[in-house]
Design a protein around this motif. Structure first.
Motif, PDB file in Angstrom:
ATOM      1  N   LYS A 101      15.674   0.197  -5.425  1.00 47.15           N
ATOM      2  CA  LYS A 101      14.718   1.194  -6.049  1.00 47.15           C
ATOM      3  C   LYS A 101      14.653   2.520  -5.010  1.00 47.15           C
ATOM      4  CE  LYS A 101      10.536  -1.136  -4.726  1.00 47.15           C
ATOM      5  NZ  LYS A 101      11.016  -2.569  -4.299  1.00 47.15           N
ATOM      6  N   SER A 118       3.488   6.541   0.246  1.00 46.94           N
ATOM      7  CA  SER A 118       2.243   5.467   0.759  1.00 46.94           C
ATOM      8  C   SER A 118       1.746   5.424   2.219  1.00 46.94           C
ATOM      9  CB  SER A 118       2.704   4.191   0.427  1.00 46.94           C
ATOM     10  OG  SER A 118       3.103   4.116  -1.054  1.00 46.94           O
ATOM     11  N   ARG A 163       2.309  -1.796   7.984  1.00 51.86           N
ATOM     12  CA  ARG A 163       3.406  -2.452   8.678  1.00 51.86           C
ATOM     13  C   ARG A 163       4.043  -1.625   9.540  1.00 51.86           C
ATOM     14  NH1 ARG A 163       8.212  -0.881   7.577  1.00 51.86           N
ATOM     15  NH2 ARG A 163       9.024  -0.223   4.997  1.00 51.86           N
ATOM     16  N   ARG A 166      10.429   0.531  10.618  1.00 50.81           N
ATOM     17  CA  ARG A 166      11.770  -0.158  10.856  1.00 50.81           C
ATOM     18  C   ARG A 166      12.430   1.112  11.629  1.00 50.81           C
ATOM     19  NH1 ARG A 166      12.068  -1.421   4.522  1.00 50.81           N
ATOM     20  NH2 ARG A 166      10.837  -3.526   4.777  1.00 50.81           N
ATOM     21  N   TYR A 188       6.596   6.600   5.186  1.00 51.47           N
ATOM     22  CA  TYR A 188       5.361   6.213   4.525  1.00 51.47           C
ATOM     23  C   TYR A 188       4.311   6.876   5.758  1.00 51.47           C
ATOM     24  CZ  TYR A 188       6.806   1.655   2.220  1.00 51.47           C
ATOM     25  OH  TYR A 188       7.319   1.004   1.349  1.00 51.47           O
ATOM     26  N   GLU A 193      -4.942   2.775  -5.542  1.00 53.41           N
ATOM     27  CA  GLU A 193      -4.419   1.227  -5.724  1.00 53.41           C
ATOM     28  C   GLU A 193      -3.959   0.922  -4.178  1.00 53.41           C
ATOM     29  OE1 GLU A 193      -1.187   0.003  -5.312  1.00 53.41           O
ATOM     30  OE2 GLU A 193      -0.649   1.865  -4.505  1.00 53.41           O
ATOM     31  N   ALA A 203      -2.433  -2.820  -2.146  1.00 54.69           N
ATOM     32  CA  ALA A 203      -2.015  -4.454  -2.346  1.00 54.69           C
ATOM     33  C   ALA A 203      -1.567  -4.799  -1.015  1.00 54.69           C
ATOM     34  CB  ALA A 203      -1.013  -4.363  -3.476  1.00 54.69           C
ATOM     35  N   TYR A 219      -0.278  -2.101   1.741  1.00 58.07           N
ATOM     36  CA  TYR A 219       0.226  -0.906   1.203  1.00 58.07           C
ATOM     37  C   TYR A 219      -0.489  -0.133   0.194  1.00 58.07           C
ATOM     38  CZ  TYR A 219       4.859  -2.742   2.557  1.00 58.07           C
ATOM     39  OH  TYR A 219       5.754  -3.532   3.386  1.00 58.07           O
ATOM     40  N   GLY A 220      -0.735   1.177   0.286  1.00 58.21           N
ATOM     41  CA  GLY A 220      -1.629   1.785  -0.625  1.00 58.21           C
ATOM     42  C   GLY A 220      -1.404   3.235  -0.776  1.00 58.21           C
ATOM     43  N   THR A 221      -1.775   3.759  -2.046  1.00 57.50           N
ATOM     44  CA  THR A 221      -1.584   5.163  -2.579  1.00 57.50           C
ATOM     45  C   THR A 221      -2.857   5.818  -2.337  1.00 57.50           C
ATOM     46  OG1 THR A 221       0.036   4.192  -4.229  1.00 57.50           O
ATOM     47  CG2 THR A 221      -0.860   6.572  -4.530  1.00 57.50           C
ATOM     48  N   VAL A 269       6.071   4.410  -6.357  1.00 61.99           N
ATOM     49  CA  VAL A 269       6.974   3.139  -6.269  1.00 61.99           C
ATOM     50  C   VAL A 269       6.283   2.074  -5.631  1.00 61.99           C
ATOM     51  CG1 VAL A 269       9.267   2.480  -5.277  1.00 61.99           C
ATOM     52  CG2 VAL A 269       8.947   4.771  -5.747  1.00 61.99           C
ATOM     53  N   ILE A 270       5.694   1.099  -6.332  1.00 63.87           N
ATOM     54  CA  ILE A 270       4.620   0.205  -5.915  1.00 63.87           C
ATOM     55  C   ILE A 270       4.882  -1.172  -6.602  1.00 63.87           C
ATOM     56  CG2 ILE A 270       2.995   2.224  -5.526  1.00 63.87           C
ATOM     57  CD1 ILE A 270       1.446   1.284  -8.000  1.00 63.87           C
ATOM     58  N   ASP A 271       4.303  -2.137  -5.810  1.00 64.59           N
ATOM     59  CA  ASP A 271       4.510  -3.366  -6.426  1.00 64.59           C
ATOM     60  C   ASP A 271       3.478  -3.746  -7.629  1.00 64.59           C
ATOM     61  OD1 ASP A 271       1.775  -3.921  -5.493  1.00 64.59           O
ATOM     62  OD2 ASP A 271       2.270  -5.878  -5.266  1.00 64.59           O
TER      63      ASP A 271
HETATM   64  P1  5GP Z   1       8.937  -2.154   2.094  1.00 66.13           P
HETATM   65  O1  5GP Z   1       8.211  -2.599   3.070  1.00 66.13           O
HETATM   66  O2  5GP Z   1      10.292  -2.965   1.950  1.00 66.13           O
HETATM   67  O3  5GP Z   1       9.056  -0.658   2.290  1.00 66.13           O
HETATM   68  O4  5GP Z   1       8.109  -2.526   0.550  1.00 66.13           O
HETATM   69  C1  5GP Z   1       7.775  -3.661  -0.010  1.00 66.13           C
HETATM   70  C2  5GP Z   1       7.211  -3.538  -1.067  1.00 66.13           C
HETATM   71  O5  5GP Z   1       5.805  -2.612  -1.171  1.00 66.13           O
HETATM   72  C3  5GP Z   1       7.729  -2.858  -2.200  1.00 66.13           C
HETATM   73  O6  5GP Z   1       7.672  -3.739  -3.404  1.00 66.13           O
HETATM   74  C4  5GP Z   1       7.142  -1.646  -2.450  1.00 66.13           C
HETATM   75  O7  5GP Z   1       7.312  -1.234  -3.913  1.00 66.13           O
HETATM   76  C5  5GP Z   1       5.919  -1.897  -2.163  1.00 66.13           C
HETATM   77  N1  5GP Z   1       5.031  -0.807  -1.899  1.00 66.13           N
HETATM   78  C6  5GP Z   1       5.093   0.392  -1.124  1.00 66.13           C
HETATM   79  N2  5GP Z   1       4.242   1.096  -1.216  1.00 66.13           N
HETATM   80  C7  5GP Z   1       3.414   0.664  -2.034  1.00 66.13           C
HETATM   81  C8  5GP Z   1       2.074   1.221  -2.431  1.00 66.13           C
HETATM   82  O8  5GP Z   1       1.580   2.256  -2.153  1.00 66.13           O
HETATM   83  N3  5GP Z   1       1.332   0.455  -3.012  1.00 66.13           N
HETATM   84  C9  5GP Z   1       1.780  -0.854  -3.444  1.00 66.13           C
HETATM   85  N4  5GP Z   1       0.785  -1.527  -4.421  1.00 66.13           N
HETATM   86  N5  5GP Z   1       2.907  -1.327  -3.087  1.00 66.13           N
HETATM   87  C10 5GP Z   1       3.518  -0.680  -2.495  1.00 66.13           C
END
Ligand code: 5GP
Length: 218
Positions: free
Chosen positions: A18, A37, A41, A44, A53, A72, A74, A81-83, A101-103
């Motif tokens: 994605k 977002s 974490r 990387r 981020y 939101e 989560a 993670y949040g928007t 792009v969120i879960d």
């Molecule tokens: P990664 O750590 O691999 O970048 O992301 C892990 C997961 O966190 C992915 O499924 C991604 O879509 C989700 N994610 C990233 N940003 C947000 C956010 O702002 N809100 C939510 N709910 N999920 C997020």
């Protein structure tokens, strides 16, 4: 007055591709931006704060939750993670379409709070492809526990597809981006999204002299 931008929510299991797909989508569709977002974490090695981020300490993230700063948020794989509600609103008010792009948990919250949000779920062509992509990524902890967890989560996530408006399979990146692009363009043409244009065009009809047999005129 500017048209208010669309709110597009895109979810996909980890390993679906994605990030690449959305990166190309926003390059190809003028007026579409990806929301940045906040996460608790660590970055990387290849990631940049403020680009990939907003990386913040867990305590700051908690303060932002308490202050109601998130549209939101989560807990995903133990990380937060949040928007940002304000950043999303600023973009939409400026007439930009925003893709989050969120879960799936976050997507559920957005649907409750923003009834006009458009949900898109991106699927890998098969479970096997997902597994291969995650293994190839080599980011997983030794022993494969992280891989197993991502695969288990993927199984739960695909059960939520019915809550989305569109499904796109990422079998080939360009084809997938093209389908997403068409979805965005179609959503822009919905009557509800065109209110601003409709009003300004219909006003020009009212200026016509004499009235040309519009329903209800004599
Ligand atoms: P990664 O750590 O691999 O970048 O992301 C892990 C997961 O966190 C992915 O499924 C991604 O879509 C989700 N994610 C990233 N940003 C947000 C956010 O702002 N809100 C939510 N709910 N999920 C997020």
């Amino acid at each position: 007055m500017t048209r208010r931008g669309l709110l597009i929510v895109l979810s996909a299991p980890s390993g679906t591709g994605k990030t690449t797909v959305v990166g190309r989508l926003v390059e190809r569709v003028p007026g579409l931006v990806r929301s940045r977002s906040y996460t608790s974490r660590a970055a990387r090695p290849e990631e940049v704060d403020g680009v990939d981020y907003h990386f913040v300490a867990p305590a700051r993230f908690r303060d932002m939750i308490d202050a109601g700063a998130f549209l939101e948020w989560a807990d995903v794989f133990g990380r937060l993670y949040g928007t940002s509600a304000a950043e999303t609103e600023r973009s939409r008010a400026a007439g930009l379409d925003v893709v989050l792009v969120i879960d799936v948990q976050g997507a559920q919250q957005v649907r409750r709070r923003a009834r006009d949000a458009v949900g898109i779920f991106v699927l890998p062509p098969s479970f096997r492809t997902l597994e291969d992509r995650l293994r190839g990524r080599g980011r997983e902890a030794p022993g494969g526990s992280d891989l197993e967890r991502r695969l288990r989560t993927a199984r739960r996530e695909v059960e939520m597809i019915d809550e989305y408006d569109y499904v796109v399979v990422n079998d080939e990146i360009d084809a997938c981006v093209d389908r997403l692009r068409h979805i965005v363009l179609a959503e822009r043409s919905r009557v509800a999204a065109m209110r601003h244009t409709i009003r300004s065009v219909v006003e020009t009809f009212d200026a016509l002299e004499p009235p040309v047999g519009r329903p209800g005129t004599v």
